[in-house]
Write a protein that holds these residues in place. Structure first.
Motif, mmCIF file in Angstrom:
data_model
loop_
_atom_site.group_PDB
_atom_site.id
_atom_site.type_symbol
_atom_site.label_atom_id
_atom_site.label_comp_id
_atom_site.label_asym_id
_atom_site.label_seq_id
_atom_site.Cartn_x
_atom_site.Cartn_y
_atom_site.Cartn_z
ATOM 1 N N MET A 18 -34.702 9.334 -1.067
ATOM 2 C CA MET A 18 -35.725 9.385 -0.016
ATOM 3 C C MET A 18 -35.169 8.732 1.234
ATOM 4 N N ALA A 19 -35.215 9.412 2.358
ATOM 5 C CA ALA A 19 -34.649 8.887 3.593
ATOM 6 C C ALA A 19 -35.585 7.870 4.207
ATOM 7 N N THR A 20 -35.108 6.645 4.343
ATOM 8 C CA THR A 20 -35.987 5.589 4.826
ATOM 9 C C THR A 20 -36.376 5.785 6.273
ATOM 10 N N SER A 21 -35.550 6.478 7.063
ATOM 11 C CA SER A 21 -35.869 6.650 8.473
ATOM 12 C C SER A 21 -37.122 7.471 8.684
ATOM 13 N N ALA A 22 -37.518 8.255 7.661
ATOM 14 C CA ALA A 22 -38.681 9.118 7.809
ATOM 15 C C ALA A 22 -39.939 8.504 7.223
ATOM 16 N N LEU A 23 -39.839 7.297 6.679
ATOM 17 C CA LEU A 23 -40.988 6.702 6.021
ATOM 18 C C LEU A 23 -42.021 6.242 7.026
ATOM 19 N N PRO A 24 -43.311 6.505 6.763
ATOM 20 C CA PRO A 24 -44.365 6.002 7.643
ATOM 21 C C PRO A 24 -44.606 4.532 7.381
ATOM 22 N N ALA A 25 -45.339 3.894 8.276
ATOM 23 C CA ALA A 25 -45.646 2.480 8.112
ATOM 24 C C ALA A 25 -46.606 2.281 6.964
ATOM 25 N N ALA A 26 -46.471 1.144 6.275
ATOM 26 C CA ALA A 26 -47.415 0.801 5.223
ATOM 27 C C ALA A 26 -48.733 0.395 5.851
ATOM 28 N N PRO A 27 -49.857 0.515 5.098
ATOM 29 C CA PRO A 27 -51.143 0.076 5.632
ATOM 30 C C PRO A 27 -51.062 -1.376 6.074
ATOM 31 N N ALA A 28 -51.550 -1.672 7.257
ATOM 32 C CA ALA A 28 -51.378 -3.006 7.832
ATOM 33 C C ALA A 28 -51.968 -4.095 6.969
ATOM 34 N N ALA A 29 -53.125 -3.835 6.358
ATOM 35 C CA ALA A 29 -53.803 -4.875 5.590
ATOM 36 C C ALA A 29 -53.101 -5.171 4.286
ATOM 37 N N ALA A 30 -52.379 -4.188 3.759
ATOM 38 C CA ALA A 30 -51.793 -4.368 2.437
ATOM 39 C C ALA A 30 -50.301 -4.615 2.469
ATOM 40 N N SER A 31 -49.597 -4.139 3.501
ATOM 41 C CA SER A 31 -48.143 -4.136 3.452
ATOM 42 C C SER A 31 -47.546 -5.534 3.408
ATOM 43 N N SER A 32 -48.034 -6.458 4.205
ATOM 44 C CA SER A 32 -47.440 -7.786 4.253
ATOM 45 C C SER A 32 -47.515 -8.484 2.913
ATOM 46 N N ALA B 82 -26.249 -5.333 14.485
ATOM 47 C CA ALA B 82 -26.128 -5.922 13.156
ATOM 48 C C ALA B 82 -27.352 -6.743 12.779
ATOM 49 N N GLU B 83 -28.357 -6.784 13.619
ATOM 50 C CA GLU B 83 -29.564 -7.548 13.330
ATOM 51 C C GLU B 83 -30.268 -6.983 12.101
ATOM 52 N N VAL B 84 -30.674 -7.864 11.197
ATOM 53 C CA VAL B 84 -31.395 -7.443 10.003
ATOM 54 C C VAL B 84 -32.860 -7.224 10.355
ATOM 55 N N ARG B 85 -33.346 -6.009 10.094
ATOM 56 C CA ARG B 85 -34.738 -5.674 10.377
ATOM 57 C C ARG B 85 -35.375 -5.112 9.117
ATOM 58 N N THR B 86 -36.387 -5.794 8.603
ATOM 59 C CA THR B 86 -37.133 -5.293 7.458
ATOM 60 C C THR B 86 -38.315 -4.483 7.953
ATOM 61 N N VAL B 87 -39.054 -3.893 7.022
ATOM 62 C CA VAL B 87 -40.227 -3.101 7.388
ATOM 63 C C VAL B 87 -41.294 -3.961 8.053
ATOM 64 N N LEU B 88 -41.253 -5.273 7.813
ATOM 65 C CA LEU B 88 -42.218 -6.164 8.449
ATOM 66 C C LEU B 88 -41.892 -6.383 9.922
ATOM 67 N N HIS B 89 -40.606 -6.211 10.274
ATOM 68 C CA HIS B 89 -40.208 -6.356 11.673
ATOM 69 C C HIS B 89 -40.413 -5.054 12.446
ATOM 70 N N ASP B 90 -40.054 -3.939 11.824
ATOM 71 C CA ASP B 90 -40.148 -2.641 12.489
ATOM 72 C C ASP B 90 -40.395 -1.582 11.423
ATOM 73 N N ALA B 91 -41.614 -1.075 11.365
ATOM 74 C CA ALA B 91 -42.010 -0.161 10.292
ATOM 75 C C ALA B 91 -41.272 1.167 10.335
ATOM 76 N N GLN B 92 -40.685 1.524 11.481
ATOM 77 C CA GLN B 92 -40.013 2.809 11.605
ATOM 78 C C GLN B 92 -38.491 2.690 11.616
ATOM 79 N N ASN B 93 -37.965 1.597 12.147
ATOM 80 C CA ASN B 93 -36.516 1.481 12.348
ATOM 81 C C ASN B 93 -35.904 0.306 11.588
ATOM 82 N N PHE B 94 -36.407 0.009 10.392
ATOM 83 C CA PHE B 94 -35.831 -1.068 9.591
ATOM 84 C C PHE B 94 -34.492 -0.618 9.008
#
Length: 270
Positions: free
Chosen positions: A1-15, A41-53
């Protein structure tokens, strides 16, 4: 599954979910993922950027989602064919990270919108959602059934919590001081099932074993899972009686072999 195409997780539940499921020390981003992000080289998780982690949080196991709808027009089951169970089962996708889970979750319909007789099966990779699979043959299941109309507003949340607990491996952690150590219950769960029926919803947690003690009591490791299911997921008190007849059942365990005995097999209630 390509992570670049993943939508953001629901805001209330994702964190909360990502924090609970993610490893303590995320893996360093690969050179290719850093390059795709513009050479940064900056580490970006889904919590930092839901589209470009550029870092994914791995799960302990790889999981596979299956789906079937036996009532769909044209299927063997809908036509009344014998021995048709499983013929219409479709393997949807496998995933092994928190981010891929949320990508899947955000692109499938919730249980409250499932057609009657449809089922979701979420099982560990390599295990078929069937009694005949070697991992399930000697096992059983914890389950509860809930009245469809009365539970429609809650069923999506209950199923999500069941999935998060399964892929996060929290169902096998000790419930209290009387529970066996987690190392003794590892890999006890093979999968979970969400079933929609005309008058009810059913959630089940399948286990690899259905062991009883010499005195006929349920194995403590299995009882531990039932406690987590009833209290942590469903929100009942441990000693609360929830089965009120009709479509509402207790939180109960039964081996697959006893399930085949059409109501004559033993059941354990937590």
């Amino acid at each position: 599954m390509a992570t670049s195409a993943l939508p953001a997780a629901p805001a209330a539940a994702s964190s909360a979910a990502v924090s609970a499921l993610a490893s303590e020390t995320p893996a360093s981003p690969s050179a290719s993922s850093s390059g795709a992000a513009g050479g940064d080289a900056e580490v970006r998780t889904v919590l930092h950027d839901a589209q470009n982690f550029n870092v994914k949080h791995p799960l302990y196991n790889t999981w596979t989602l299956w789906f079937d709808n036996p009532s769909a027009k044209g299927t063997s089951a809908a036509k009344g064919g014998k021995d048709s169970w499983g013929e219409e089962m479709n393997k949807v996708v496998s995933f092994d990270s928190v981010e891929e889970f949320w990508g899947l979750y955000n692109n499938i319909i919730p249980p409250s919108e499932l057609p009657q007789k449809a089922n979701y099966y979420l099982f560990k990779e390599g295990i078929q959602p069937a009694w005949e699979d070697a991992a399930n043959t000697n096992g059983g299941k914890w389950s509860i059934q809930l009245p469809r109309e009365k539970s429609r507003a809650d069923i999506d949340r209950l199923w999500l919590n069941t999935m998060l607990s399964a892929i996060g491996e929290t169902l096998e952690s000790p419930y209290d001081s009387s529970s066996p150590a987690a190392s003794n219950t590892a890999e006890a769960i093979t999968g979970i099932i969400m079933s929609a029926r005309p008058n009810l919803y059913r959630i089940a947690i399948w286990t690899r074993t259905a062991d009883e003690s010499a005195s006929g009591e349920l194995d403590p490791a299995l009882l531990n899972i039932g406690k987590h299911f009833k209290v942590g997921i469903l929100g009942y008190q441990l000693n609360q009686q929830v089965g009120g007849g009709g479509m509402q059942s207790d939180v109960e365990f039964q081996s697959h072999k006893d399930s085949e005995r059409k109501g004559k097999g033993r059941k354990f209630v937590v």
